[in-house]
Design an enzyme around this catalytic site. Structure first.
Site, PDB file in Angstrom:
ATOM      1  N   SER A  82       0.846  -1.192   0.000  1.00  0.00           N
ATOM      2  CA  SER A  82       0.000   0.000   0.000  1.00  0.00           C
ATOM      3  C   SER A  82       0.878   1.238   0.000  1.00  0.00           C
ATOM      4  O   SER A  82       1.992   1.228   0.532  1.00  0.00           O
ATOM      5  CB  SER A  82      -0.893   0.002   1.246  1.00  0.00           C
ATOM      6  OG  SER A  82      -1.498   1.260   1.429  1.00  0.00           O
ATOM      7  N   SER A  83       0.359   2.321  -0.552  1.00  0.00           N
ATOM      8  CA  SER A  83       1.115   3.571  -0.587  1.00  0.00           C
ATOM      9  C   SER A  83       1.287   4.182   0.799  1.00  0.00           C
ATOM     10  O   SER A  83       2.107   5.085   0.981  1.00  0.00           O
ATOM     11  CB  SER A  83       0.416   4.586  -1.497  1.00  0.00           C
ATOM     12  OG  SER A  83      -0.882   4.883  -1.006  1.00  0.00           O
ATOM     13  N   CYS A  84       0.538   3.686   1.799  1.00  0.00           N
ATOM     14  CA  CYS A  84       0.659   4.254   3.147  1.00  0.00           C
ATOM     15  C   CYS A  84       1.979   3.873   3.812  1.00  0.00           C
ATOM     16  O   CYS A  84       2.270   4.329   4.915  1.00  0.00           O
ATOM     17  CB  CYS A  84      -0.506   3.808   4.026  1.00  0.00           C
ATOM     18  SG  CYS A  84      -0.452   2.075   4.489  1.00  0.00           S
TER      19      CYS A  84
ATOM     20  N   TYR B 290      -1.219  -0.309  10.246  1.00  0.00           N
ATOM     21  CA  TYR B 290      -1.374  -0.985   8.951  1.00  0.00           C
ATOM     22  C   TYR B 290      -0.125  -0.795   8.099  1.00  0.00           C
ATOM     23  O   TYR B 290       0.368  -1.742   7.463  1.00  0.00           O
ATOM     24  CB  TYR B 290      -2.598  -0.422   8.227  1.00  0.00           C
ATOM     25  CG  TYR B 290      -2.820  -0.967   6.847  1.00  0.00           C
ATOM     26  CD1 TYR B 290      -3.305  -2.254   6.656  1.00  0.00           C
ATOM     27  CD2 TYR B 290      -2.565  -0.192   5.713  1.00  0.00           C
ATOM     28  CE1 TYR B 290      -3.526  -2.754   5.369  1.00  0.00           C
ATOM     29  CE2 TYR B 290      -2.776  -0.679   4.440  1.00  0.00           C
ATOM     30  CZ  TYR B 290      -3.261  -1.959   4.270  1.00  0.00           C
ATOM     31  OH  TYR B 290      -3.468  -2.453   2.998  1.00  0.00           O
TER      32      TYR B 290
ATOM     33  N   LYS C 242       2.582  -3.563   6.432  1.00  0.00           N
ATOM     34  CA  LYS C 242       2.909  -3.646   5.008  1.00  0.00           C
ATOM     35  C   LYS C 242       4.413  -3.476   4.761  1.00  0.00           C
ATOM     36  O   LYS C 242       4.992  -4.123   3.876  1.00  0.00           O
ATOM     37  CB  LYS C 242       2.112  -2.597   4.225  1.00  0.00           C
ATOM     38  CG  LYS C 242       0.647  -2.941   4.086  1.00  0.00           C
ATOM     39  CD  LYS C 242       0.456  -4.261   3.363  1.00  0.00           C
ATOM     40  CE  LYS C 242      -0.981  -4.640   3.173  1.00  0.00           C
ATOM     41  NZ  LYS C 242      -1.137  -5.953   2.495  1.00  0.00           N
TER      42      LYS C 242
ATOM     43  N   HIS D  77     -13.121   2.975   2.217  1.00  0.00           N
ATOM     44  CA  HIS D  77     -12.226   4.044   1.814  1.00  0.00           C
ATOM     45  C   HIS D  77     -13.034   5.204   1.224  1.00  0.00           C
ATOM     46  O   HIS D  77     -14.230   5.098   0.982  1.00  0.00           O
ATOM     47  CB  HIS D  77     -11.202   3.530   0.809  1.00  0.00           C
ATOM     48  CG  HIS D  77     -10.162   2.661   1.418  1.00  0.00           C
ATOM     49  ND1 HIS D  77     -10.083   1.303   1.192  1.00  0.00           N
ATOM     50  CD2 HIS D  77      -9.138   2.948   2.265  1.00  0.00           C
ATOM     51  CE1 HIS D  77      -9.059   0.797   1.865  1.00  0.00           C
ATOM     52  NE2 HIS D  77      -8.478   1.775   2.527  1.00  0.00           N
TER      53      HIS D  77
END
Length: 318
Positions: free
Chosen positions: A103-105, A132, A136, A175
């Site tokens: 994920s981009s987070c 989260y 990842k 989301h």
């Protein structure tokens, strides 16, 4: 090739399964009732019995800002357990090729835009989804570490915000894009005069249709190892996947309202958190390898809204 897709019922996993079947490949899948990926013994037994040739790790516990803030322990625990079990047991079963979806987070809250792969671990994470994100990042490092120590070919792709058929439209843990689709649809049905969106509306987000993500995932999985390694590094093995363009949350709300046909006012609620102010992926590395997104945002939202309408009764029961 026998390909096991973990998380085949999720939005991304189901899109990957659709594209594999279109290529004439019937992937190996198991439902959550059949295989609990947080159960190490169960995953070990499955991998030893099936011994797939390749694995795609699309399984994850996901949610928006509200869900991440409310259930941080669930997000870090379940995601860590799933990825640790699947990656390690895949290795023990002799799986040489694996693709992990992140994920981009994973990127720090305050970094230059667009976000390059090199920015990983260069600063503090966004607090609202840190658990989260940590999970990842651990998945990326698992893949890197097995490659370094055992010579496996485990790859990672980091998508931007995804949307599309099969998305989660739950009012509490979805989301932003599917949440807005549901809220504007319900506002239109109820003839409401106003829809209030969280935050200031100024944060900018990038969105990628899930079919594009599935295409990118299989593209990266199919790359020859020399091409993949030529575009990555031993300590920087993940690749960004995105559209390369972004939009403000307020502009997104206005676009969705227009597509749905909501004519009322759109207001902001600055008392609610904005999250990271901008998240735009640098996708130059993937473009140099020959892949780029094909689905425009407006058309993608129209397709997603039609899927929502087709599944309206089931989703309203959630």
């Amino acid at each position: 090739m026998t390909i096991y897709v973990a998380g085949h019922r999720g939005m991304v996993g189901s899109a990957i399964v659709r594209q594999l079947k279109a290529q004439g490949i019937s992937p190996l899948v198991r439902s959550r009732a059949e295989l609990d990926l947080t159960d190490q013994a169960a995953v070990r037994e499955f991998m030893q019995e099936e011994r797939p040739e390749a694995v795609i790790v699309a399984a994850a516990k996901v949610g928006g800002i509200h869900a991440n803030n409310t259930y941080p322990a669930d997000f870090i625990y379940e995601n860590l357990m799933m990825e640790c079990n699947v990656i390690h047991q895949a290795f023990l079963a002799g799986v040489r090729r694996l693709l992990f979806l992140g994920s981009s987070c994973i990127y720090p809250r305050a970094i230059s835009q667009p976000m390059r792969e090199e920015a990983l671990l260069s600063g503090a994470l966004e607090p609202t989804n840190e658990p989260y994100a940590v999970a990842k990042i651990a998945g990326i490092k698992l893949c890197e570490s097995y490659n370094r120590q055992y010579g496996t070919d485990y790859r990672s792709v980091m998508p931007t915000n995804l949307y599309g058929p099969g998305d989660n439209f739950h009012p509490e843990n979805s989301h932003v894009l599917p949440a807005l689709i549901r809220r504007f649809h319900e506002a239109k049905e109820q003839s409401l005069d106003e829809v209030v969106i969280w935050g200031t509306g100024t944060p900018r987000r990038e969105f990628l249709h899930v079919d594009d993500m599935a295409s990118a995932s299989l593209f990266v999985l199919d790359l020859t190892i020399d091409v993949y390694q030529a575009n990555t590094q031993p300590m920087l093995s993940h690749i960004n996947v995105g559209s390369g363009t972004d939009i403000s949350i307020l502009e997104l709300a206005q676009l969705i309202a227009r597509i749905i046909g909501f004519d009322g006012a759109i207001s902001i609620d600055p008392s609610k958190p904005d999250g990271t102010m901008r998240k735009l992926m640098d996708v130059s590395r993937l473009r140099q390898m020959g892949w780029q997104a094909q689905t425009g945002l407006e058309q993608g939202i129209r397709d997603t809204y039609q899927w929502y309408l087709n599944n309206h009764r089931v989703l309203m029961a959630e």
